[in-house]
Design a protein around this motif. Structure first.
Motif, PDB file in Angstrom:
ATOM      1  N   LEU A 198       0.833  -1.194   0.000  1.00 14.41           N
ATOM      2  CA  LEU A 198       0.000   0.000   0.000  1.00 14.41           C
ATOM      3  C   LEU A 198       0.875   1.253   0.000  1.00 14.41           C
ATOM      4  N   GLY A 199       0.245   2.389  -0.312  1.00 17.72           N
ATOM      5  CA  GLY A 199       0.967   3.647  -0.217  1.00 17.72           C
ATOM      6  C   GLY A 199       0.923   4.466  -1.482  1.00 17.72           C
ATOM      7  N   THR A 200       1.883   5.357  -1.607  1.00 16.57           N
ATOM      8  CA  THR A 200       1.930   6.342  -2.676  1.00 16.57           C
ATOM      9  C   THR A 200       2.494   5.735  -3.960  1.00 16.57           C
ATOM     10  N   SER A 201       2.651   6.588  -4.969  1.00 18.05           N
ATOM     11  CA  SER A 201       3.229   6.128  -6.232  1.00 18.05           C
ATOM     12  C   SER A 201       4.665   5.660  -6.072  1.00 18.05           C
ATOM     13  N   CYS A 202       5.310   6.007  -4.951  1.00 17.56           N
ATOM     14  CA  CYS A 202       6.673   5.505  -4.708  1.00 17.56           C
ATOM     15  C   CYS A 202       6.698   4.001  -4.473  1.00 17.56           C
ATOM     16  N   THR A 203       5.529   3.381  -4.382  1.00 18.43           N
ATOM     17  CA  THR A 203       5.494   1.909  -4.362  1.00 18.43           C
ATOM     18  C   THR A 203       6.070   1.333  -5.650  1.00 18.43           C
ATOM     19  N   LYS A 204       6.209   2.155  -6.705  1.00 18.41           N
ATOM     20  CA  LYS A 204       6.795   1.653  -7.950  1.00 18.41           C
ATOM     21  C   LYS A 204       8.217   1.144  -7.733  1.00 18.41           C
ATOM     22  N   ALA A 205       8.874   1.616  -6.667  1.00 16.29           N
ATOM     23  CA  ALA A 205      10.238   1.180  -6.368  1.00 16.29           C
ATOM     24  C   ALA A 205      10.281  -0.216  -5.758  1.00 16.29           C
ATOM     25  N   PHE A 206       9.123  -0.746  -5.392  1.00 24.36           N
ATOM     26  CA  PHE A 206       9.061  -2.056  -4.737  1.00 24.36           C
ATOM     27  C   PHE A 206       8.230  -3.003  -5.605  1.00 24.36           C
ATOM     28  N   SER A 207       8.764  -4.161  -5.875  1.00 20.84           N
ATOM     29  CA  SER A 207       8.010  -5.133  -6.665  1.00 20.84           C
ATOM     30  C   SER A 207       7.540  -6.264  -5.773  1.00 20.84           C
ATOM     31  N   CYS A 208       6.347  -6.767  -6.066  1.00 19.74           N
ATOM     32  CA  CYS A 208       5.820  -7.900  -5.309  1.00 19.74           C
ATOM     33  C   CYS A 208       6.721  -9.123  -5.465  1.00 19.74           C
ATOM     34  N   ARG A 209       7.314  -9.270  -6.639  1.00 15.18           N
ATOM     35  CA  ARG A 209       8.194 -10.414  -6.863  1.00 15.18           C
ATOM     36  C   ARG A 209       9.396 -10.369  -5.918  1.00 15.18           C
ATOM     37  N   GLU A 210      10.004  -9.187  -5.764  1.00 21.47           N
ATOM     38  CA  GLU A 210      11.145  -9.057  -4.860  1.00 21.47           C
ATOM     39  C   GLU A 210      10.692  -9.210  -3.407  1.00 21.47           C
ATOM     40  N   TRP A 211       9.597  -8.587  -3.061  1.00 18.94           N
ATOM     41  CA  TRP A 211       9.055  -8.692  -1.701  1.00 18.94           C
ATOM     42  C   TRP A 211       8.782 -10.147  -1.348  1.00 18.94           C
ATOM     43  N   ASN A 212       8.266 -10.883  -2.314  1.00 23.31           N
ATOM     44  CA  ASN A 212       7.885 -12.278  -2.049  1.00 23.31           C
ATOM     45  C   ASN A 212       9.079 -13.187  -1.799  1.00 23.31           C
ATOM     46  N   ARG A 213      10.276 -12.745  -2.135  1.00 19.15           N
ATOM     47  CA  ARG A 213      11.472 -13.520  -1.785  1.00 19.15           C
ATOM     48  C   ARG A 213      11.610 -13.651  -0.269  1.00 19.15           C
ATOM     49  N   TYR A 214      11.028 -12.689   0.458  1.00 21.16           N
ATOM     50  CA  TYR A 214      11.164 -12.668   1.910  1.00 21.16           C
ATOM     51  C   TYR A 214       9.918 -13.155   2.642  1.00 21.16           C
ATOM     52  N   ILE A 215       8.728 -12.928   2.070  1.00 21.15           N
ATOM     53  CA  ILE A 215       7.501 -13.246   2.818  1.00 21.15           C
ATOM     54  C   ILE A 215       6.847 -14.559   2.357  1.00 21.15           C
TER      55      ILE A 215
END
Length: 335
Positions: free
Chosen positions: A74-91
């Protein structure tokens, strides 16, 4: 007889006056530039810049049973710097990027409440990308780029559609849009109306697709050489921003905390890097840490390691490599 003729002439004149608006309305309904009148199987190929919160909700509903979403960026357009694919490596979950244009705290809470109200919806992880202005906006906005669909906001369908039609009539939208339809490319005034590249998002995760990265790789230093804001970086110094969290913000934050507790959610807050080196206010940082725990609040606002113009697409948006570094810091802290 003369009276009847006068009445007929009055109605004729009214029709002539209303005719341009009626024609514009028919044109709007046929074109549906904001993709809110009809349902679509693909929301990612539109050249028109969309209300991202509304698009995200429609995509979430369309794919939730297929993708089993249980974690939300969630959040602002700066979420473009974060990808679900990269995040999912950790969660190791099923993440979905559910952001809004210049999102505020009020919109974030409203979307989280809507997710909470979906029967059977789990919320295992939240990753909330913010900046100081995010916390200033405690009430959901009703403007073109911020209003959410009726099944999220509780507003009427008529009100929702009226906001978009009024936005369509604005010269700031209508002129660049018509220019694009006539000539097939955005004019110089259409930068905030027409996308230069499509698709703009991943179909299933809603991650931002970033054509700038390919351009940067191809052009190298030339990408930045004519951008005036790059030369300003050496003028910046760390300075503390104003306090933005007060009683009203605390109330909304407690409601977010309540929903997280109900779902046993792992929530992480990020205050992203500021090109101007504006340090997130220490009072506000302490409030967030008291409500969610120090381990869940990450202030990168004045981080000097990201104070390099190569780390930015523009002064408001930092790059994917910055987001990847922040994710690694949060989920793989040094031993």
């Amino acid at each position: 007889m003369q009276s009847s003729h006068s009445i007929w002439r009055f109605y004729r004149n009214c029709l002539l006056i209303a005719l341009p608006l009626l024609l514009l309305f028919l044109f709007y309904v046929v074109e549906d530039p904001f993709m809110v009148i009809r349902h679509y199987n693909d929301y990612d190929q539109s050249r028109v810049m969309q209300n991202e919160g509304a698009v995200g909700w429609e995509k979430y509903k369309m794919y939730r049973k297929r993708c089993h979403y249980d974690s939300f960026l969630l959040g602002t357009s700066c979420t473009k710097a974060f990808s679900c694919r990269e995040w999912n490596r950790y969660i190791h979950a099923h993440p979905f990027r559910f952001f809004s244009n210049a999102e505020g705290l009020g919109e974030c809470y409203m979307k989280l409440q809507a997710l909470h109200n979906v029967p059977g919806q789990r919320i295992r992880h939240l990753f909330i990308v913010t900046e100081p202005s995010f916390f200033e906006k405690t009430h959901p906005r009703q403007s073109l780029m911020h209003i959410m669909p009726p099944d999220v906001s509780g507003e009427s369908w008529a009100h929702y559609q009226t906001v978009f039609f009024q936005g369509f009539l604005s010269p700031k939208f209508l002129m660049p849009y018509i220019s694009y339809l006539l000539f097939g490319k955005p004019d110089t005034s259409g930068g905030d109306v027409i996308h230069a590249f499509v698709p703009t998002r991943d179909r299933y995760t809603n991650d931002a697709l970033l054509p700038q990265e390919a351009v940067m790789a191809e052009e190298g230093e030339s990408y930045w050489k004519d951008l005036g804001w790059c030369r300003d970086i050496n003028k910046m110094s760390v300075h503390e921003g104003k306090q933005v969290i007060s009683e009203e913000q605390v109330r909304v934050l407690r409601e977010i905390r309540r929903i997280c507790d109900l779902h046993h959610t792992d929530v992480q807050w990020v205050v992203g890097p500021s090109f101007s080196l504006e340090q997130f206010n220490r009072h506000d940082l302490e409030v967030l840490q008291q409500l969610f725990g120090k381990q869940a609040v990450h202030d990168e606002s004045a981080s000097l390691r990201f104070h390099d113009y190569h780390d930015y697409y523009d002064p408001s948006h930092y790059r994917r490599r910055v987001g990847n570094a922040i994710l690694k810091d949060i989920y793989q802290p040094p031993v």
